[in-house]
Design an enzyme around this catalytic site. Structure first.
Site, PDB file in Angstrom:
ATOM      1  N   ASN A 221       0.629  -1.414   0.006  1.00 58.15           N
ATOM      2  CA  ASN A 221       0.162  -0.656  -0.153  1.00 58.15           C
ATOM      3  C   ASN A 221       0.464   1.329   0.015  1.00 58.15           C
ATOM      4  O   ASN A 221      -0.038   2.369  -0.792  1.00 58.15           O
ATOM      5  CB  ASN A 221      -1.312   0.002   1.335  1.00 58.15           C
ATOM      6  CG  ASN A 221      -0.248   0.236   2.567  1.00 58.15           C
ATOM      7  OD1 ASN A 221       1.010  -0.553   2.921  1.00 58.15           O
ATOM      8  ND2 ASN A 221      -1.062   0.093   3.289  1.00 58.15           N
TER       9      ASN A 221
ATOM     10  N   LYS B 198      12.531  -7.537   0.287  1.00 55.67           N
ATOM     11  CA  LYS B 198      11.466  -7.624  -0.489  1.00 55.67           C
ATOM     12  C   LYS B 198      10.452  -6.863  -0.224  1.00 55.67           C
ATOM     13  O   LYS B 198       9.982  -7.407   0.276  1.00 55.67           O
ATOM     14  CB  LYS B 198      11.425  -9.471   0.512  1.00 55.67           C
ATOM     15  CG  LYS B 198      10.798 -10.442  -0.211  1.00 55.67           C
ATOM     16  CD  LYS B 198       9.801 -10.533  -1.215  1.00 55.67           C
ATOM     17  CE  LYS B 198       8.545 -10.279  -0.996  1.00 55.67           C
ATOM     18  NZ  LYS B 198       7.031 -10.192  -1.333  1.00 55.67           N
ATOM     19  N   PRO B 199       9.883  -6.370  -1.310  1.00 52.02           N
ATOM     20  CA  PRO B 199       8.931  -5.379  -1.717  1.00 52.02           C
ATOM     21  C   PRO B 199       7.477  -6.921  -1.777  1.00 52.02           C
ATOM     22  O   PRO B 199       7.452  -8.043  -2.221  1.00 52.02           O
ATOM     23  CB  PRO B 199       9.504  -4.610  -3.186  1.00 52.02           C
ATOM     24  CG  PRO B 199      10.013  -5.145  -3.954  1.00 52.02           C
ATOM     25  CD  PRO B 199      11.057  -6.027  -3.109  1.00 52.02           C
TER      26      PRO B 199
ATOM     27  N   GLU C 295       5.250  -8.514  -3.683  1.00 53.31           N
ATOM     28  CA  GLU C 295       4.595  -8.893  -4.587  1.00 53.31           C
ATOM     29  C   GLU C 295       3.781  -7.891  -5.944  1.00 53.31           C
ATOM     30  O   GLU C 295       4.489  -7.523  -7.560  1.00 53.31           O
ATOM     31  CB  GLU C 295       4.069 -10.239  -5.321  1.00 53.31           C
ATOM     32  CG  GLU C 295       2.969 -10.280  -3.887  1.00 53.31           C
ATOM     33  CD  GLU C 295       2.714 -10.614  -3.045  1.00 53.31           C
ATOM     34  OE1 GLU C 295       3.844 -10.132  -2.307  1.00 53.31           O
ATOM     35  OE2 GLU C 295       2.778 -12.066  -2.200  1.00 53.31           O
TER      36      GLU C 295
ATOM     37  N   THR D   3       0.000 -12.537   8.737  1.00 55.01           N
ATOM     38  CA  THR D   3       2.060 -12.967   8.208  1.00 55.01           C
ATOM     39  C   THR D   3       2.760 -12.656   9.021  1.00 55.01           C
ATOM     40  O   THR D   3       3.520 -13.328   9.565  1.00 55.01           O
ATOM     41  CB  THR D   3       1.710 -12.133   6.820  1.00 55.01           C
ATOM     42  OG1 THR D   3       1.060 -11.948   6.343  1.00 55.01           O
ATOM     43  CG2 THR D   3       3.298 -12.211   6.422  1.00 55.01           C
TER      44      THR D   3
ATOM     45  N   GLU E 235       4.944  -4.215  12.149  1.00 54.56           N
ATOM     46  CA  GLU E 235       3.509  -2.686  11.962  1.00 54.56           C
ATOM     47  C   GLU E 235       3.256  -4.284  11.173  1.00 54.56           C
ATOM     48  O   GLU E 235       3.144  -4.520  10.155  1.00 54.56           O
ATOM     49  CB  GLU E 235       4.387  -1.875  11.369  1.00 54.56           C
ATOM     50  CG  GLU E 235       5.523  -1.403  11.403  1.00 54.56           C
ATOM     51  CD  GLU E 235       5.525  -0.677  12.707  1.00 54.56           C
ATOM     52  OE1 GLU E 235       4.412  -0.484  12.935  1.00 54.56           O
ATOM     53  OE2 GLU E 235       6.531   0.041  13.393  1.00 54.56           O
TER      54      GLU E 235
ATOM     55  N   GLY F 180      -1.431  -5.047  11.119  1.00 56.14           N
ATOM     56  CA  GLY F 180      -2.455  -4.396  10.792  1.00 56.14           C
ATOM     57  C   GLY F 180      -3.598  -3.494  11.647  1.00 56.14           C
ATOM     58  O   GLY F 180      -3.375  -3.296  13.305  1.00 56.14           O
TER      59      GLY F 180
ATOM     60  N   CYS G 206      -2.940   1.187   6.888  1.00 52.60           N
ATOM     61  CA  CYS G 206      -3.127   0.067   8.032  1.00 52.60           C
ATOM     62  C   CYS G 206      -3.931   1.275   8.657  1.00 52.60           C
ATOM     63  O   CYS G 206      -3.982   0.882  10.396  1.00 52.60           O
ATOM     64  CB  CYS G 206      -1.611  -0.184   8.313  1.00 52.60           C
ATOM     65  SG  CYS G 206      -0.461   1.701   8.852  1.00 52.60           S
TER      66      CYS G 206
ATOM     67  N   GLU H 167       8.703   2.746  14.491  1.00 53.76           N
ATOM     68  CA  GLU H 167       8.900   3.663  12.996  1.00 53.76           C
ATOM     69  C   GLU H 167       9.107   4.423  13.815  1.00 53.76           C
ATOM     70  O   GLU H 167       8.539   5.191  14.089  1.00 53.76           O
ATOM     71  CB  GLU H 167       8.686   2.465  12.302  1.00 53.76           C
ATOM     72  CG  GLU H 167       8.812   1.229  11.705  1.00 53.76           C
ATOM     73  CD  GLU H 167       8.842   0.771   9.862  1.00 53.76           C
ATOM     74  OE1 GLU H 167       8.035   1.531   9.669  1.00 53.76           O
ATOM     75  OE2 GLU H 167       9.304  -0.002   9.973  1.00 53.76           O
TER      76      GLU H 167
HETATM   77  P1  NAD Z   1       0.870  -9.346   3.465  1.00 48.00           P
HETATM   78  O1  NAD Z   1       0.913  -9.272   5.257  1.00 48.00           O
HETATM   79  O2  NAD Z   1      -0.445 -10.299   2.616  1.00 48.00           O
HETATM   80  O3  NAD Z   1       2.582  -9.497   2.692  1.00 48.00           O
HETATM   81  C1  NAD Z   1       3.430  -8.152   3.808  1.00 48.00           C
HETATM   82  C2  NAD Z   1       4.316  -8.586   3.032  1.00 48.00           C
HETATM   83  O4  NAD Z   1       4.996 -10.255   3.504  1.00 48.00           O
HETATM   84  C3  NAD Z   1       4.513  -9.110   1.422  1.00 48.00           C
HETATM   85  O5  NAD Z   1       6.016  -8.366   1.022  1.00 48.00           O
HETATM   86  C4  NAD Z   1       4.421 -10.787   1.093  1.00 48.00           C
HETATM   87  O6  NAD Z   1       5.148 -10.788   0.588  1.00 48.00           O
HETATM   88  C5  NAD Z   1       5.471 -10.724   2.232  1.00 48.00           C
HETATM   89  N1  NAD Z   1       5.171 -12.244   3.071  1.00 48.00           N
HETATM   90  C6  NAD Z   1       3.795 -12.758   3.078  1.00 48.00           C
HETATM   91  N2  NAD Z   1       3.645 -14.549   3.341  1.00 48.00           N
HETATM   92  C7  NAD Z   1       4.885 -14.128   3.708  1.00 48.00           C
HETATM   93  C8  NAD Z   1       5.958 -15.484   4.936  1.00 48.00           C
HETATM   94  N3  NAD Z   1       5.107 -16.719   5.009  1.00 48.00           N
HETATM   95  N4  NAD Z   1       7.224 -14.790   5.237  1.00 48.00           N
HETATM   96  C9  NAD Z   1       7.884 -13.557   5.034  1.00 48.00           C
HETATM   97  N5  NAD Z   1       6.740 -12.439   4.210  1.00 48.00           N
HETATM   98  C10 NAD Z   1       5.912 -13.079   3.569  1.00 48.00           C
HETATM   99  O7  NAD Z   1      -0.088  -7.608   3.515  1.00 48.00           O
HETATM  100  P2  NAD Z   1      -0.472  -6.719   2.254  1.00 48.00           P
HETATM  101  O8  NAD Z   1      -1.623  -7.424   1.960  1.00 48.00           O
HETATM  102  O9  NAD Z   1       1.056  -6.841   1.382  1.00 48.00           O
HETATM  103  O10 NAD Z   1      -0.766  -5.178   2.441  1.00 48.00           O
HETATM  104  C11 NAD Z   1      -1.542  -4.544   3.653  1.00 48.00           C
HETATM  105  C12 NAD Z   1      -1.626  -5.151   5.404  1.00 48.00           C
HETATM  106  O11 NAD Z   1      -0.668  -4.276   5.942  1.00 48.00           O
HETATM  107  C13 NAD Z   1      -2.774  -4.409   6.128  1.00 48.00           C
HETATM  108  O12 NAD Z   1      -3.184  -5.763   6.963  1.00 48.00           O
HETATM  109  C14 NAD Z   1      -2.317  -3.385   6.961  1.00 48.00           C
HETATM  110  O13 NAD Z   1      -2.698  -3.202   7.693  1.00 48.00           O
HETATM  111  C15 NAD Z   1      -0.811  -3.595   6.714  1.00 48.00           C
HETATM  112  N6  NAD Z   1      -0.557  -2.557   7.019  1.00 48.00           N
HETATM  113  C16 NAD Z   1       0.376  -1.946   8.746  1.00 48.00           C
HETATM  114  C17 NAD Z   1       0.713  -0.805   8.277  1.00 48.00           C
HETATM  115  C18 NAD Z   1       2.268  -0.675   9.722  1.00 48.00           C
HETATM  116  O14 NAD Z   1       2.251   0.397  10.000  1.00 48.00           O
HETATM  117  N7  NAD Z   1       1.625  -1.190  11.145  1.00 48.00           N
HETATM  118  C19 NAD Z   1       1.087   0.032   7.365  1.00 48.00           C
HETATM  119  C20 NAD Z   1       0.980  -0.715   5.796  1.00 48.00           C
HETATM  120  C21 NAD Z   1      -0.216  -1.383   6.177  1.00 48.00           C
END
Ligand code: NAD
Length: 490
Positions: free
Chosen positions: A167, A190-191, A193, A246, A264, A266, A298, A470
């Protein structure tokens, strides 16, 4: 449409980096040659493809980062010299601000006006702030019982694995990369996907700013590449932003090699409107709080709690405001709400609305705009506090509104989810403002405002929103460890 026209439509004219992995200062394909499509969410068209890194690529990136941490110019630099590189990076990113804003907007669907102002503003500030803060890394002399000289040193951790969500690709990667580098670590990033493009361009620009090879490596790929990084014994710390699901898996996997972790995660943040609020300010804050970044934020203020005496007034004003928010082409400077970042995100919002919980005051449906993943800003009322739409993170432009009668009830409702990322309140009563701020279980509380973030102001989770902070000196601390040294003098 010719192939060239098709590409121009898909890319909005932005310069798209070659989608390769950046390891040890060189660009390369994934070891097994795999690639992944990157889609423009505003029109559903293919922008480009990027390398899909796997275990072998993660191994190579960690090896390059380990070598750069122990040999070569990086470990020989003083903290002030590292700070100089970060300050140069801030200046270079400023020069490339428009180009990066276009690329971020293209890849995520976020409105260009916000990409310029918020995403690039914060990203540049991360390098400026931590570039300056690098020079404050210092130990202390300690007065101990024995005769001698005792002191502490602040040292980097080693190789940092930075894993980021879709996001806010630039903001959330640089809020890790800048303090990690200021502290003297090296990084494998690792950004997400779905939105990997600016991470690749950032690596190019940081190299141009003087970062030695191997200090920042980028492995694009999916969850498997992230998991390989978490399990890798050569990685000292995982800095993760993403979903709670995750994050919890990462914490468990990181424990096997006793890694440092900051998570960081949800949120489902409450914003309280008391009866003595400036209603105009409160409505603006409430609308901005749930539509910003198409609700894929988030810290979105997705649960609105309104004093019963102003409940109907607020609902009416919200319906009016939400109906008139400009939704459309992210590259149009007038757009406030763009598409969701992907079909997966759009379908997730639809699943929540299909539950049929509460009353739809406004929105509640897709918008058919040029083949993109658009969803109308949506307000739901008359919900039980136990409703899934109230308790769970929807991660789309959906606001739930609930009435309350007393300050105590408002605090109880605000604190009633497992999350604790952010919270807010509107009141003209100063004593109440500070009293309620102290009672809200959240890492950041905004009074008469929403989503004010700054490189100097720490944020992070309470409860299942994670741990670690952060921003601020707190984030720099999280990339350092302390060594004590003793020398007898008698
Ligand atoms: P996600 O957890 O699906 O993915 C985040 C990252 O983790 C991606 O790069 C993904 O490839 C990687 N990933 C997935 N499975 C993994 C594993 N088993 N091991 C290691 N890495 C893995 O999240 P998303 O859908 O990309 O982002 C949305 C979520 O992020 C929401 O829940 C949002 O609240 C949260 N978020 C939190 C903050 C904060 O500052 N707290 C900021 C932005 C987004």
């Amino acid at each position: 449409m010719t192939e060239e026209q098709e590409r121009a439509t898909a890319t909005g004219g932005a310069t798209v980096p070659a989608g390769q992995l950046y390891i040890g200062g060189t660009w390369r394909d994934a070891a097994d040659g795999a690639r992944r499509d990157v889609i423009n969410p505003a029109n559903g068209r293919l922008i480009t493809t990027v390398a899909e890194g796997g275990n072998e690529d993660v191994d190579a990136a960690v090896a390059a980062a380990t070598e750069a941490f122990t040999e070569g110019p990086w470990p020989a630099l003083t903290a002030r010299e590292r700070g100089d590189i970060l300050l140069k990076a801030a200046a270079l990113l400023q020069q490339h601000r428009e180009e990066l804003a276009q690329l971020e907007s293209l890849d995520t669907g976020k409105p260009i006006t916000f990409a310029r102002m918020v995403d690039l503003g914060d990203t540049i500030d991360h390098f400026a702030y931590y570039g300056g803060l690098a020079g404050t890394i210092e130990g202390a002399t300690r007065s101990i019982r024995r005769p001698g000289f005792a002191y502490t040193r602040r040292e980097p951790l080693g190789v940092i694995g930075a894993i980021t969500p879709f996001n806010f690709p630039l903001i959330l990667s640089t809020s890790k990369i800048a303090p990690a580098l200021a502290a003297g670590n090296t990084v494998v990033h690792k950004p997400a996907e779905d939105t990997p493009l600016t991470a690749l361009r950032l690596a190019e620009l940081l190299t141009e700013a003087g970062l030695p090879e191997g200090v920042l490596n980028v492995v694009t790929g999916g969850g498997q590449a992230g998991a390989a990084l978490v399990e890798h014994p050569g990685v000292a710390k995982i800095a993760f932003t993403g979903s709670t699901r995750t994050g919890s898996r990462i914490a468990a996997a990181a424990a096997a090699t006793v890694k440092h972790t900051t998570l960081e995660l949800g949120g489902k943040s409450a914003q309280i409107i008391f009866e003595d609020s400036d209603i105009g300010v409160a409505i603006e804050s409430a609308v901005g709080g749930f539509v910003f970044n198409t609700g894929q934020f988030c810290m979105g203020g997705t649960r609105l709690l309104v004093h019963r005496s102003v409940y109907e007034t607020v609902l009416g004003a919200l319906a009016e405001a939400a109906t008139h928010v400009p939704v459309g082409d992210p590259l149009d400077p007038a757009t406030v709400v763009g598409p969701m970042a992907g079909l997966k995100q759009l379908e997730n919002v639809e699943r929540y609305l299909a539950l049929g919980e509460g009353r739809v005051v406004v929105g509640g449906h897709r918008l058919d705009l040029g083949g993109g993943y658009f969803y109308a800003p949506t307000v739901l009322a008359d919900l039980d506090n136990t409703a899934r739409c109230v308790q769970e993170e929807i991660f789309g432009p959906v606001l739930t509104v609930q009435p309350f009668d007393t300050e105590e009830e408002a605090v109880t409702l605000a604190n009633s989810t497992p999350y604790g990322l952010a919270a807010g309140l509107h009141t003209r009563d100063v004593a109440r403002a500070h009293r309620v701020a102290a009672k809200l279980r959240a890492g950041i509380v905004w009074i008469n405002s929403w989503a004010v973030l700054d490189a100097a102001l720490p944020f992070g989770g309470y409860g299942q929103s994670g741990y670690g902070r952060e921003h601020g000196p707190e984030a720099l601390d999280a990339y350092l460890q302390t060594k004590s040294v003793y020398l007898p003098t008698a």
